[in-house]
Structures are given as structure tokens and as C-alpha cells.
Design a protein around this motif. Structure first.
Motif, PDB file in Angstrom:
ATOM      1  N   VAL A  42      50.058  12.077  28.797  1.00 15.15           N
ATOM      2  CA  VAL A  42      48.996  11.029  29.224  1.00 15.15           C
ATOM      3  C   VAL A  42      47.672  11.277  28.946  1.00 15.15           C
ATOM      4  CG1 VAL A  42      48.431   9.389  30.884  1.00 15.15           C
ATOM      5  CG2 VAL A  42      50.784  10.184  30.959  1.00 15.15           C
ATOM      6  N   SER A  43      47.163  10.471  28.123  1.00 18.99           N
ATOM      7  CA  SER A  43      45.594  10.574  28.119  1.00 18.99           C
ATOM      8  C   SER A  43      44.861   9.598  28.836  1.00 18.99           C
ATOM      9  CB  SER A  43      44.980  10.392  26.554  1.00 18.99           C
ATOM     10  OG  SER A  43      45.769  11.302  25.535  1.00 18.99           O
ATOM     11  N   ILE A  44      44.104  10.239  29.772  1.00 13.19           N
ATOM     12  CA  ILE A  44      43.256   9.250  30.715  1.00 13.19           C
ATOM     13  C   ILE A  44      41.928   9.053  30.082  1.00 13.19           C
ATOM     14  CG2 ILE A  44      42.521   9.090  33.299  1.00 13.19           C
ATOM     15  CD1 ILE A  44      44.942  11.172  33.756  1.00 13.19           C
ATOM     16  N   ILE A  45      41.399   8.005  29.901  1.00 10.24           N
ATOM     17  CA  ILE A  45      40.206   7.697  29.179  1.00 10.24           C
ATOM     18  C   ILE A  45      39.174   7.395  30.296  1.00 10.24           C
ATOM     19  CG2 ILE A  45      38.959   6.704  27.144  1.00 10.24           C
ATOM     20  CD1 ILE A  45      41.524   8.438  26.510  1.00 10.24           C
ATOM     21  N   VAL A  46      38.020   8.008  30.390  1.00 11.16           N
ATOM     22  CA  VAL A  46      37.156   7.692  31.317  1.00 11.16           C
ATOM     23  C   VAL A  46      35.649   7.355  30.893  1.00 11.16           C
ATOM     24  CG1 VAL A  46      36.069   8.461  33.635  1.00 11.16           C
ATOM     25  CG2 VAL A  46      38.356   9.406  33.182  1.00 11.16           C
ATOM     26  N   ASN A  95      42.887  15.486  38.681  1.00  7.76           N
ATOM     27  CA  ASN A  95      43.409  16.715  39.106  1.00  7.76           C
ATOM     28  C   ASN A  95      44.402  16.835  39.994  1.00  7.76           C
ATOM     29  OD1 ASN A  95      41.800  18.065  37.179  1.00  7.76           O
ATOM     30  ND2 ASN A  95      40.031  18.071  38.611  1.00  7.76           N
ATOM     31  N   ASN A  96      44.557  15.745  41.000  1.00  8.06           N
ATOM     32  CA  ASN A  96      45.390  15.702  41.970  1.00  8.06           C
ATOM     33  C   ASN A  96      46.892  15.184  41.603  1.00  8.06           C
ATOM     34  OD1 ASN A  96      43.682  16.944  43.593  1.00  8.06           O
ATOM     35  ND2 ASN A  96      42.760  15.182  44.573  1.00  8.06           N
ATOM     36  N   GLN A  97      47.028  14.705  40.389  1.00  9.60           N
ATOM     37  CA  GLN A  97      48.225  14.139  39.992  1.00  9.60           C
ATOM     38  C   GLN A  97      49.384  15.037  40.183  1.00  9.60           C
ATOM     39  OE1 GLN A  97      48.443  10.638  39.264  1.00  9.60           O
ATOM     40  NE2 GLN A  97      46.703  10.906  40.184  1.00  9.60           N
ATOM     41  N   CYS A 119      42.333  14.483  30.054  1.00 13.06           N
ATOM     42  CA  CYS A 119      41.343  13.414  30.397  1.00 13.06           C
ATOM     43  C   CYS A 119      40.048  13.530  29.528  1.00 13.06           C
ATOM     44  CB  CYS A 119      40.732  13.814  31.781  1.00 13.06           C
ATOM     45  SG  CYS A 119      39.451  12.581  32.621  1.00 13.06           S
ATOM     46  N   ILE A 120      39.656  12.226  29.082  1.00 12.12           N
ATOM     47  CA  ILE A 120      38.370  12.573  28.043  1.00 12.12           C
ATOM     48  C   ILE A 120      37.509  11.406  28.552  1.00 12.12           C
ATOM     49  CG2 ILE A 120      37.858  11.712  25.932  1.00 12.12           C
ATOM     50  CD1 ILE A 120      40.600  12.179  24.854  1.00 12.12           C
ATOM     51  N   ILE A 121      36.248  11.982  29.030  1.00 16.70           N
ATOM     52  CA  ILE A 121      35.198  11.500  29.641  1.00 16.70           C
ATOM     53  C   ILE A 121      34.377  11.302  28.481  1.00 16.70           C
ATOM     54  CG2 ILE A 121      33.267  11.593  31.137  1.00 16.70           C
ATOM     55  CD1 ILE A 121      34.504  13.950  32.493  1.00 16.70           C
ATOM     56  N   LYS A 156      41.829  20.875  30.123  1.00 17.26           N
ATOM     57  CA  LYS A 156      42.470  19.302  30.341  1.00 17.26           C
ATOM     58  C   LYS A 156      41.544  18.281  30.365  1.00 17.26           C
ATOM     59  CE  LYS A 156      46.240  19.022  32.527  1.00 17.26           C
ATOM     60  NZ  LYS A 156      47.206  19.022  33.502  1.00 17.26           N
ATOM     61  N   VAL A 157      40.262  18.501  30.410  1.00 16.31           N
ATOM     62  CA  VAL A 157      39.089  17.629  30.868  1.00 16.31           C
ATOM     63  C   VAL A 157      38.149  17.861  29.589  1.00 16.31           C
ATOM     64  CG1 VAL A 157      37.414  16.690  32.330  1.00 16.31           C
ATOM     65  CG2 VAL A 157      39.407  17.473  33.203  1.00 16.31           C
ATOM     66  N   ARG A 158      37.996  16.983  28.747  1.00 17.37           N
ATOM     67  CA  ARG A 158      36.908  16.935  27.604  1.00 17.37           C
ATOM     68  C   ARG A 158      35.898  15.968  27.720  1.00 17.37           C
ATOM     69  NH1 ARG A 158      39.625  15.682  22.326  1.00 17.37           N
ATOM     70  NH2 ARG A 158      41.338  14.702  23.238  1.00 17.37           N
TER      71      ARG A 158
END
Length: 273
Positions: free
Chosen positions: A5-9, A26-28, A35-37, A57-59
Motif C-alpha cells: 500500500v502506498s500512502i500519499i500525504v 508507523n503504528n499500522q 509513505c510518500i510525503i 519506508k517514508v519518502r
């Protein structure tokens, strides 16, 4: 292998909420995610905060300001996941969100969208009560889904993207119209788990500005209508009749939601959830 899953923020001047948002990711319980900020030209400390949160995992991506739809598109284009979940930088995910949503896709792979209710927190506190089932015709009268709903990335790759001209609102509604119209027979599933928490701000927000300004709302609504005129006419041959019907239902819902019996009912429902 489990689906990714890609989470887009997207983040525009919401640095003070960003760490809480990313911590909720992170708590998932479901761990195969990225995750892409997307820093959409912020003038606050978004870059500094994002750099501290970056890991394997966070870009982090920076772009000149394009508005919310442009930021979402940038994030999704850079995503490597099988599924996309947009999440605004001032909102938070609940711990089982990804696990519950992916379970639906695993059980029914042809699923188009998985969505849920939300809890609003901050300046106001309430729980939503979205329709479990709705038709494309009903969707044309107004949005039925929150932006934080999960869908397969393959549809974005095929050309269904957020309209960057709609940077002042309704971009998520128009995206769902595109996606659902192109895949009318595919199931859309509401899960009985609150996926995310929506932060309500005391200051003026984009939604409040649109809802409180009928002229602006009609201009944006008309832009959506012009883009999908053929589709609107399939269900509503007369544009005037459509507007009258839309206004009728908006006024009817406003009367229902503001009534004392509904407020008592909603309070009791939320109390015993």
C-alpha cells in the motif's frame, strides 16, 4: 507476497501535524506499506520535519505549489504500491486501517474502492454516517466518499488522475466520478471500521469556504458538470432540473442533520459504538 500500500500525504503548511500523521502510519498492524510525503510548496517547517521522518519506508518529495490534486498526483506517480490510500497531513490513520482495507481486496480482488466512516476531532467532534451503498446517479448529486479511501493504483496508471484544475475543491469527488463511471460493475465496499480521523480546524478551511460560499460552490460544481456533461445528461437530461434536485436534497439533508431528533439519534449511536 502481501500487496503493498502506498500512502500519499500531501502537505501544505501543516508541519505541526505531520509527525502525528506519520506516527499513525508507523503504528499500522499491516506492515507492507510505503509513505510518500509531498511538500506542496510549503512556507513553514514542512521540509525540516519531513527530513526527520524519512526512513526506508517514508519518502519525501518537494514540488512548487500545485494545489492538493497536483500533490496527490505527484505522490501517486512516484508510488510503487499495488494500492493507493490518500491521507491529508493533518489527519491520522487508526491502527487496523490498512489491515482491514487490504482484507477486502484479498477476499474480492475485483473491488474498486474500500471506504469507511470517519471521526472528526479538533474544533468539533462527531462521527460520520456514510451510505453503505450508493448509485452513480446519487454520486453525481454530491460526494459519497472521503478522499482517504483505498483503490488499486492500476486505474491511476491507466489515466484516471486527480484534476489539477480543481485546486479549490471537489477534486476528490470528481476523481471518484471518473473512477466509478469507468468501472460501473465493480464493487465498492464500506467497512465497519473507522479508517481515519479527520482534523477539524477552528480557522477557515477550504471546505468551509466552499460550503459557505454558494457562488464559489456553483462555479466549481459547474466545472465538474462541464467535464462530465455527457454522463450528467445520461441521468439528468435537464441541467436546470439537476440543479434543482441537487439543491432540494442539500436543503433536505441540512434540515434533517440540524433537527433535534437527528442530533439525539446521532449522539446515542456514537455513545454505544
Amino acid at each position: 507476497m502481501a500487496n503493498k500500500v502506498s500512502i500519499i500525504v500531501p502537505c501544505f503548511n501543516h508541519a505541526k501535524y505531520l509527525e502525528e500523521c506519520i506516527q499513525s502510519i508507523n503504528n499500522q498492524s499491516y506492515t507492507n506499506w510505503e509513505c510518500i510525503i509531498v511538500n506542496d510548496g510549503s512556507t513553514d517547517d514542512t521540509e525540516t520535519v519531513s527530513r526527520k521522518l524519512e526512513n526506508e519506508k517514508v519518502r519525501y518529495i518537494y514540488q512548487e505549489n500545485k494545489g492538493l490534486p497536483g500533490a496527490r498526483n505527484t505522490g501517486i506517480r512516484n508510488a510503487s504500491g499495488d494500492y493507493i490510500l490518500p491521507l491529508d497531513a493533518d489527519d491520522t490513520l487508526n491502527p487496523l486501517a490498512l489491515e482491514k482495507m487490504i482484507a477486502v481486496f484479498n477476499q474480492t480482488p475485483e473491488t474498486l474502492i474500500v471506504f469507511s466512516d470517519t471521526v472528526t476531532f479538533g474544533s468539533t467532534n462527531k462521527k460520520s454516517n456514510l451510505q453503505e451503498k450508493f448509485t452513480l446517479k446519487e454520486l453525481l448529486l454530491g460526494n459519497k466518499l472521503y478522499c482517504t479511501s483505498m483503490f488499486p493504483k492500476k486505474y491511476f496508471d491507466a489515466g484516471i488522475i486527480f484534476d489539477e484544475k480543481l485546486r479549490h475543491g471537489f477534486e476528490d469527488w470528481e476523481f471518484w466520478i471518473q473512477l466509478i463511471d469507468a468501472n460501473r460493475e465493480k464493487p465498492i465496499t464500506k467497512i465497519d471500521y473507522t479508517v481515519f480521523n479527520y482534523r477539524s480546524h477552528p480557522e477557515t478551511s477550504m471546505i468551509k469556504e466552499i460550503v459557505g460560499n454558494n457562488d464559489k460552490k456553483e462555479i466549481i460544481y459547474h466545472a465538474v458538470y462541464e467535464k462530465h456533461k455527457k454522463l450528467f445528461h445520461e441521468f439528468f437530461p435537464s441541467y436546470i432540473a439537476l440543479l434543482n434536485r441537487k439543491n432540494f436534497y442539500e436543503q433536505k439533508l441540512e434540515r434533517i442533520y440540524s433537527s433535534k431528533p437527528y442530533r439525539i439519534y446521532n449522539f446515542l449511536i456514537n455513545l454505544f459504538r
